[in-house]
Enzyme design. Sequence first.
Site, PDB file in Angstrom:
ATOM      1  N   LYS A 131      -1.893   0.888   1.871  1.00 58.51           N
ATOM      2  CA  LYS A 131      -1.631   1.164   3.286  1.00 58.51           C
ATOM      3  C   LYS A 131      -0.628   2.304   3.361  1.00 58.51           C
ATOM      4  O   LYS A 131       0.447   2.229   2.757  1.00 58.51           O
ATOM      5  CB  LYS A 131      -1.072  -0.111   3.927  1.00 58.51           C
ATOM      6  N   ASP A 160       4.832  -8.273  10.446  1.00 51.42           N
ATOM      7  CA  ASP A 160       6.013  -8.463   9.597  1.00 51.42           C
ATOM      8  C   ASP A 160       7.205  -7.653  10.139  1.00 51.42           C
ATOM      9  O   ASP A 160       8.229  -7.529   9.479  1.00 51.42           O
ATOM     10  CB  ASP A 160       5.723  -8.039   8.148  1.00 51.42           C
ATOM     11  N   TYR A 205       5.195   3.633   1.042  1.00 52.16           N
ATOM     12  CA  TYR A 205       5.933   4.530   1.918  1.00 52.16           C
ATOM     13  C   TYR A 205       6.896   5.408   1.115  1.00 52.16           C
ATOM     14  O   TYR A 205       7.860   4.898   0.530  1.00 52.16           O
ATOM     15  CB  TYR A 205       6.716   3.719   2.969  1.00 52.16           C
TER      16      TYR A 205
END
Length: 261
Positions: A174, A20, A143
Amino acid sequence: MMDNLHSISRDNTYMILAYDQGFEHGPTDFDDSNVDPYYVFDIARHGKFTAIACQPGIAEKYWHGDYKDTPLLVKLNGKTRLQSGDPVSRQHCSVRRAQELGASAVGYTIYLGSEHQQTMFQEFGSIVEQAHEMGLAAVCWMYPRGSNVDDEMATENIAYGARIAHELGADIVKVKDNGDEPGMHWAVRNAAQTDLVVAGGSKTDPETFLRNVERASNFGASGIAVGRNVWQSEKPLKITAGVRRILFDDMQAEEILDVMT
Ligand code: FBP
């Protein structure tokens, strides 16, 4: 474990190829080969990745025929690098569309600590609800980033993100690995029943990359979701074979590097 987690993992381990970056970073990440989605889908298939993560437009046009051997993870949001201020990434693809494309899982990025974090929590919360109703797994790219975050790579922030993903209902979170093994183990503990996988980061040498994969295995990650270190590699299938041996055959990076050189 829900069925669709089985379909994007092998032996409860994830080896996900992320593609991506064309959206997130732009063409600067690409060369003449990897700009072509077929090139990367070939790596996913021949490298026996447990899933390929991409935006819906790529899935719709390229994930067909034998490429379907690699389970599909469709990203539902994305932001570009041509955006200023606190980061926000809004949903642009529905869970329904992802399912119609054949996805086993859907992915969504949250920027923890951004002024807009509540918007992303809300969107991801609805995505989890819909995905689970449809039997799809929900993957959260988590994140820490924005004006309230002093250090994106601080253990405390990574572990905090892992916990939030768990509390929002993600099946997989993730995160980036900051190299602090006990600290990353703490993040795994905070993710609890949510499986934690690590991102790869910008391209480094094969030795560093394979050692990073080994460290992730050691601190209890359930696998990896990487991109550039594989499809920007001159020998993507060789590096992939090394990753597979670490994740599935319990080999050490050292042993693999001996054979590779
Ligand atoms: P890489 O392994 O290439 O770093 O990819 C992992 C990833 O999470 C991608 O899925 C995503 O496009 C990118 O990193 C975003 O990272 P950042 O926002 O830090 O540039």
